[in-house]
Design a protein around this motif. Structure first.
Motif, PDB file in Angstrom:
ATOM      1  N   GLU A   1      65.873  77.937   5.494  1.00 43.64           N
ATOM      2  CA  GLU A   1      65.348  76.611   5.215  1.00 43.64           C
ATOM      3  C   GLU A   1      66.449  75.562   5.288  1.00 43.64           C
ATOM      4  OE1 GLU A   1      62.652  73.704   4.678  1.00 43.64           O
ATOM      5  OE2 GLU A   1      62.271  75.837   5.041  1.00 43.64           O
ATOM      6  N   VAL A   2      67.640  75.913   4.814  1.00 45.65           N
ATOM      7  CA  VAL A   2      68.778  74.998   4.904  1.00 45.65           C
ATOM      8  C   VAL A   2      69.114  74.719   6.369  1.00 45.65           C
ATOM      9  CG1 VAL A   2      71.267  74.791   4.497  1.00 45.65           C
ATOM     10  CG2 VAL A   2      69.771  75.572   2.658  1.00 45.65           C
TER      11      VAL A   2
ATOM     12  N   THR B   1      73.306  75.530  -1.049  1.00 44.07           N
ATOM     13  CA  THR B   1      72.167  76.167  -1.709  1.00 44.07           C
ATOM     14  C   THR B   1      70.880  75.386  -1.529  1.00 44.07           C
ATOM     15  OG1 THR B   1      72.796  75.073  -3.787  1.00 44.07           O
ATOM     16  CG2 THR B   1      73.621  77.299  -3.423  1.00 44.07           C
ATOM     17  N   SER B   2      70.952  74.100  -1.233  1.00 39.34           N
ATOM     18  CA  SER B   2      69.754  73.311  -0.976  1.00 39.34           C
ATOM     19  C   SER B   2      70.109  72.112  -0.115  1.00 39.34           C
ATOM     20  CB  SER B   2      69.108  72.833  -2.285  1.00 39.34           C
ATOM     21  OG  SER B   2      69.941  71.909  -2.949  1.00 39.34           O
ATOM     22  N   ALA B   3      69.137  71.679   0.691  1.00 43.06           N
ATOM     23  CA  ALA B   3      69.314  70.507   1.552  1.00 43.06           C
ATOM     24  C   ALA B   3      67.976  69.794   1.661  1.00 43.06           C
ATOM     25  CB  ALA B   3      69.815  70.928   2.932  1.00 43.06           C
ATOM     26  N   ARG B   4      67.988  68.482   1.495  1.00 42.05           N
ATOM     27  CA  ARG B   4      66.753  67.712   1.643  1.00 42.05           C
ATOM     28  C   ARG B   4      67.071  66.389   2.331  1.00 42.05           C
ATOM     29  NH1 ARG B   4      66.495  63.655  -2.119  1.00 42.05           N
ATOM     30  NH2 ARG B   4      67.916  63.837  -3.909  1.00 42.05           N
ATOM     31  N   PRO B   5      66.212  65.960   3.255  1.00 42.95           N
ATOM     32  CA  PRO B   5      66.453  64.699   3.948  1.00 42.95           C
ATOM     33  C   PRO B   5      66.229  63.514   3.025  1.00 42.95           C
ATOM     34  CG  PRO B   5      64.334  65.624   4.585  1.00 42.95           C
ATOM     35  CD  PRO B   5      65.008  66.657   3.722  1.00 42.95           C
ATOM     36  N   LEU B   6      67.018  62.469   3.219  1.00 43.81           N
ATOM     37  CA  LEU B   6      66.869  61.239   2.446  1.00 43.81           C
ATOM     38  C   LEU B   6      65.953  60.288   3.205  1.00 43.81           C
ATOM     39  CD1 LEU B   6      70.549  60.740   1.219  1.00 43.81           C
ATOM     40  CD2 LEU B   6      68.614  61.716  -0.032  1.00 43.81           C
ATOM     41  N   VAL B   7      64.905  59.846   2.554  1.00 41.65           N
ATOM     42  CA  VAL B   7      63.895  59.018   3.201  1.00 41.65           C
ATOM     43  C   VAL B   7      64.454  57.615   3.458  1.00 41.65           C
ATOM     44  CG1 VAL B   7      61.573  58.049   3.004  1.00 41.65           C
ATOM     45  CG2 VAL B   7      62.070  60.322   2.071  1.00 41.65           C
ATOM     46  N   GLY B   8      64.189  57.114   4.658  1.00 43.93           N
ATOM     47  CA  GLY B   8      64.523  55.726   4.959  1.00 43.93           C
ATOM     48  C   GLY B   8      65.906  55.483   5.509  1.00 43.93           C
ATOM     49  N   GLY B   9      66.782  56.476   5.498  1.00 40.80           N
ATOM     50  CA  GLY B   9      68.137  56.275   5.990  1.00 40.80           C
ATOM     51  C   GLY B   9      68.289  56.720   7.434  1.00 40.80           C
TER      52      GLY B   9
ATOM     53  N   ALA C   1      70.815  65.165   1.453  1.00 45.60           N
ATOM     54  CA  ALA C   1      71.440  65.424   0.153  1.00 45.60           C
ATOM     55  C   ALA C   1      71.637  66.928   0.027  1.00 45.60           C
ATOM     56  CB  ALA C   1      70.570  64.898  -0.972  1.00 45.60           C
ATOM     57  N   LEU C   2      72.854  67.355  -0.287  1.00 48.03           N
ATOM     58  CA  LEU C   2      73.199  68.774  -0.323  1.00 48.03           C
ATOM     59  C   LEU C   2      73.652  69.182  -1.710  1.00 48.03           C
ATOM     60  CD1 LEU C   2      75.395  68.940   2.909  1.00 48.03           C
ATOM     61  CD2 LEU C   2      72.937  69.372   2.751  1.00 48.03           C
ATOM     62  N   ARG C   3      73.362  70.425  -2.072  1.00 48.00           N
ATOM     63  CA  ARG C   3      73.991  71.074  -3.221  1.00 48.00           C
ATOM     64  C   ARG C   3      74.957  72.101  -2.632  1.00 48.00           C
ATOM     65  NH1 ARG C   3      72.743  71.936  -8.545  1.00 48.00           N
ATOM     66  NH2 ARG C   3      72.100  69.737  -8.420  1.00 48.00           N
TER      67      ARG C   3
END
Length: 336
Positions: A142-143, A206-214, A158-160
């Motif tokens: 998923e990452v 351990t986790s990655a999620r896209p930042l909305v609007g950037g 955004a990453l952990r």
């Protein structure tokens, strides 16, 4: 196998090769008329194969993305290529998602015709691969998928992340590219919080999620693979080594790759001409800069250059090279 069934399977194989196939093209390949092609397509649709019709001058039929993968038809060489790719990828640590590579290979192996399966088993039974299987940790699927999507659409993420000292923290990254090197996966880009380039190991995310609007722009001419390899040579390690080596950058690079050393041409020492006509430059010189955690592996590497070199720093390396040379000389002098 009856001829109509065989033609339906051939139609499926043609559609699996990609793109849109016209009715005329399919009819010619199958040796039937256009009405029969449409009837074969209807049979595939009845079997839940996602075939869609494309209208227009260049229309025809193609496979649509579906929730289930349609039955795959492999020839001997195609099946061997897929299975060897999965095995090699798993052995090299390049197959993400834990056991995904093993389960995919098992599914393909299970549906192969007995004749092809026996031939593949003979290859796999006689095959030996160097290196330990699964020696390096694989990234989370998923990452990897999230970062790949962010690279394509230029979205900040955004990453952990856990660094090499074990410290965990949150980071923002503008990912420019993903690189697989020596059994590991890396993402390289810019950390906008500190305005610096970063290269991070995917197995430590351990986790990655896209930042909305950037969004962001990738610098012109940026090469992710070159950035990762250069980063190895410039990373902060215990020792900074500087050498001067006689030869060209291309000659020296064969033994000191970009992931190990930064090389540039430099002025070397002139030598006396053998015929007494002054001094001449024999060959160009190259300055090499390395950053390493240990020095013990450098003497054999420098010996493999088979070229004159000067150690500018550190002094400790000079002693190690001298000791290595003495050991080689003592081995050579031993009686048979």
């Amino acid at each position: 196998m009856s001829r109509p069934v065989g033609r339906v399977l051939t139609l499926l194989e043609l559609l699996q090769s990609g793109g849109t196939r016209t009715v005329a093209e399919l009819a010619e390949r199958l040796g039937v008329d256009g009405r029969t092609v449409r009837r074969y397509v209807d049979q595939l649709i009845d079997l839940d194969v996602p075939v869609e019709s494309v209208r227009g001058r260049y229309g025809g039929y193609r496979l649509a993305p579906g929730t289930a993968l349609p039955p795959l038809m492999f020839g001997d060489d195609e099946a061997l290529a897929v299975l060897l790719g999965l095995i090699a990828g798993r052995r090299a640590g390049l197959t993400p998602g834990g056991t995904a590579g093993e389960t995919a290979a098992a599914k393909i192996r299970r549906v192969l015709p007995a004749r092809i399966a026996r031939r593949l088993d003979a290859v796999l039974d006689s095959l030996a691969l160097t290196g330990e299987s699964g020696a390096l940790p694989a990234p989370d699927s998923e990452v990897l998928l999230t970062l790949a999507d962010a690279v394509r659409h230029r979205r900040p993420v955004a990453l952990r992340y856990t660094d090499r000292k074990g410290a965990r923290g949150d980071r923002t990254l503008h990912p420019y590219g993903i690189v697989a090197h020596a059994g590991r996966w890396y993402v390289t880009g810019e950390d906008p919080d500190i305005d610096q380039d970063r290269t991070l190991r995917l197995d430590r995310i351990t986790s990655a999620r896209p930042l909305v609007g950037g969004s962001f722009e990738v610098p012109d001419g940026f090469d992710p693979a070159d950035r990762v390899l250069t980063g190895f040579a410039t990373a902060a390690y215990r020792y900074e080594v500087t050498l001067r080596i006689r030869g060209t950058v291309e000659q020296v690079r064969a033994r000191l790759p970009v992931s190990v050393a930064i090389l540039e041409e430099c002025a070397g020492e002139d030598e006396n001409d053998d015929e007494g006509e002054g001094t001449v430059r024999r060959e160009p010189w190259v300055r090499g800069e390395l950053r390493v955690e240990r020095l013990d592996w450098l003497p054999p590497l420098l010996a493999s250059l088979d070229r004159p070199f000067v150690i500018e720093r550190p002094d400790e390396l000079r002693g190690l090279v001298a000791e290595f040379a003495d050991r080689l000389a003592s081995f050579a002098r031993r009686p048979v």
